[in-house]
Design a protein around this motif. Structure first.
Motif, PDB file in Angstrom:
ATOM      1  N   GLU A 196       0.843  -1.202   0.000  1.00  0.00           N
ATOM      2  CA  GLU A 196       0.000   0.000   0.000  1.00  0.00           C
ATOM      3  C   GLU A 196       0.865   1.234   0.000  1.00  0.00           C
ATOM      4  N   SER A 197       0.510   2.228  -0.802  1.00  0.00           N
ATOM      5  CA  SER A 197       1.309   3.442  -0.909  1.00  0.00           C
ATOM      6  C   SER A 197       1.252   4.230   0.382  1.00  0.00           C
ATOM      7  N   GLU A 198       2.388   4.861   0.704  1.00  0.00           N
ATOM      8  CA  GLU A 198       2.389   5.763   1.830  1.00  0.00           C
ATOM      9  C   GLU A 198       1.619   7.011   1.426  1.00  0.00           C
ATOM     10  N   LYS A 199       0.757   7.518   2.348  1.00  0.00           N
ATOM     11  CA  LYS A 199      -0.100   8.635   1.982  1.00  0.00           C
ATOM     12  C   LYS A 199      -0.073   9.717   3.047  1.00  0.00           C
ATOM     13  N   VAL A 200      -0.304  10.949   2.598  1.00  0.00           N
ATOM     14  CA  VAL A 200      -0.403  12.065   3.517  1.00  0.00           C
ATOM     15  C   VAL A 200      -1.663  12.842   3.173  1.00  0.00           C
ATOM     16  N   PRO A 201      -2.302  13.488   4.179  1.00  0.00           N
ATOM     17  CA  PRO A 201      -3.547  14.204   3.912  1.00  0.00           C
ATOM     18  C   PRO A 201      -3.294  15.519   3.197  1.00  0.00           C
ATOM     19  N   VAL A 202      -4.199  15.858   2.293  1.00  0.00           N
ATOM     20  CA  VAL A 202      -4.174  17.172   1.666  1.00  0.00           C
ATOM     21  C   VAL A 202      -5.578  17.740   1.728  1.00  0.00           C
ATOM     22  N   GLU A 203      -5.654  19.047   1.712  1.00  0.00           N
ATOM     23  CA  GLU A 203      -6.942  19.707   1.831  1.00  0.00           C
ATOM     24  C   GLU A 203      -7.773  19.499   0.558  1.00  0.00           C
ATOM     25  N   ASN A 204      -9.073  19.228   0.740  1.00  0.00           N
ATOM     26  CA  ASN A 204      -9.943  19.110  -0.417  1.00  0.00           C
ATOM     27  C   ASN A 204     -10.959  20.238  -0.396  1.00  0.00           C
ATOM     28  N   LYS A 205     -11.759  20.319  -1.427  1.00  0.00           N
ATOM     29  CA  LYS A 205     -12.753  21.375  -1.468  1.00  0.00           C
ATOM     30  C   LYS A 205     -13.837  21.078  -0.447  1.00  0.00           C
TER      31      LYS A 205
END
Length: 459
Positions: free
Chosen positions: A109-118
């Motif tokens: 599984e890819s390492e992921k980080v949160p980003v802001e969405n609309k």
């Protein structure tokens, strides 16, 4: 002579060794500086014997590119998702690194980080079955829940309507937990002002925060807001309760029209009232500075029958209304709603802590008549008319238009509630006469719990 020759021979050998060592150093230095010459170097693993051995098995070298990327991924996982955003794959920093990592991490599984969405449109989504519902017991929340809305205490036998939750499209709502709600609302006051549907939302919120459990520690602070039962009245104009552990206050005030009501003859108990369409309710003007969250609603008292029963007379600009267009109930209601929202919008800069919402109208589900003409809502099959809301705009066009361009937010519950006709009290009301159905109010636990979940998400 023989000793002198021996010393000379040894000196020559030492000179040759120094010359060889110097040449080797120059060649290695040249290889290191010239990328073309490095192609002639032996593989790195053959040179490992030249490296000092660390007994611990660890090295003091800088982490590899893959280790740095992995560390970024772990950091991303450890960061709290305060934006409510979606997650995306961490981009690689070079093509060679990308190719090597893709081979090594294939299948992982890819390492992921949160980003802001609309901003999420919580009104668009679908109802899904959830065995973890309801959020509280209809039997147990007697401290806050009126018996006339607790369908578990009635003759109703089907309760499948309790086991659904709302899932917005493309985003998630935070799981509602009473303790977390109180923590976030520490030293804050949440006010709900409106009609009986607003009162249902208030009772729902009290049950959700306490989990439906008896809570003797909660303090009645109605007197602080003059919410006391007047002489001869059946109940006070509202209720206010404080949770001492977090100093959180939740209150409800009855204002079916959100308009200022002024008795035309204060000495007459049966006086009529000037209903000022362009003035907000006096309670709002008196206590707005004390609120941190405000939820307004109105809608179901805007009919001729309610006007007569409440003895309301329309006033505009301090005088009886003479505008024939405004004499039409729906136009009068739209003026009242737009007036209170515009007033509230002008007040918000003075109260930067305040988050203000206008809740859209709760739908009725009368079939073959109205509440007093044989109308009914006998359906008990959940989501018989569908489970999804696909539209982007609100079904309450008037409310949506009233908040547009202001800092007041829309708590849009109309379309999603319209799918839940099986959740009404129907013919099971303890107060209903034979053949009279309540297809306006909701069973609790039930649909108004979702309204509060959406409110919580928007906070």
């Amino acid at each position: 002579m023989k000793g002198a020759s021996l010393h000379k021979l040894r000196g020559n050998k030492l000179s040759l060794s120094l010359i060889a060592l110097l040449c080797t150093t120059l060649i290695v230095w040249a290889w290191d500086k010239n990328p073309i010459l490095t192609t002639f170097l032996p593989p790195p693993e053959q040179l490992d014997i030249l490296s000092p051995v660390n007994p611990s098995g660890k090295t003091d070298e800088q982490p590899s590119a893959k280790e740095e990327l992995s560390a970024v991924g772990r950091l991303g996982k450890e960061l709290p998702d305060e934006t409510g955003g979606e997650v995306v794959d961490v981009p690689s920093t070079g093509s060679s690194m990308k190719s090597s990592l893709e081979k090594e991490d294939k299948g992982k599984e890819s390492e992921k980080v949160p980003v802001e969405n609309k901003e999420c449109n919580y009104a668009k989504g679908k109802w899904v079955a959830d065995k973890r519902r309801p959020l509280y017991s209809g039997f147990g929340c007697k401290q806050w829940l009126s018996q006339m809305w607790a369908c578990r205490l009635m003759r109703r036998t089907d309760f499948s309507y309790e086991s659904f939750r709302w899932q917005p499209q493309g985003c998630d709502m935070p799981e509602f937990k009473g303790s977390e709600f109180l923590r976030r609302m520490q030293h804050k006051t949440i006010a709900l002002v409106g009609d009986s549907l607003g009162r249902q939302q208030f009772q729902s919120l009290m049950c959700m925060v306490t989990g439906g459990k008896y809570s003797p520690e909660v303090i009645d602070v109605g007197k602080e807001y003059r919410l006391v039962k007047a002489r001869g009245a059946t109940r006070p104009d509202g209720w206010a309760y404080r949770f001492p552990s977090t100093n959180t206050t939740i209150l409800y005030y009855w204002s079916a029209s959100l308009c200022e009501l002024e008795p035309l003859n204060r000495s007459d108990p049966a006086t009529h009232y000037a209903m000022h369409l362009d003035r907000p309710a006096t309670f709002l003007k008196q206590y707005l500075h004390r609120f941190d969250v405000l939820v307004l609603n109105t809608g179901h008292h805007w009919n001729r029958g309610k006007f007569r029963a409440n003895r309301w007379e329309m006033y505009v600009s301090g005088k009886p209304n003479t505008d024939r267009k405004l004499a039409q109930i729906w136009h009068a209601k739209n003026l009242a709603v737009s007036s209170v929202i515009k007033w509230l919008d002008t007040q918000l800069p003075q109260h930067p802590q305040l988050k203000a919402f206008f809740r859209t109208i709760s739908p009725r589900h009368f079939v073959n008549g109205d509440w007093n003409s044989g109308g009914s809502c006998d359906n008990t099959i959940p989501l018989a008319g569908g489970s999804e809301v696909l539209q982007d705009g609100s079904s309450d066009i008037d409310a949506e238009g009233a908040v547009r361009g202001t800092r007041v937010k829309l708590l849009d519950i109309t379309a999603l509630s319209r799918l839940r006709d099986e959740g009404h009290i129907s013919r099971y009301s303890i107060k209903a006469s034979t053949g009279v159905h309540d297809c306006l109010h909701w069973c609790l636990p039930g649909v108004p719990d979702t309204w509060n979940e959406i409110l919580y998400a928007q906070l």
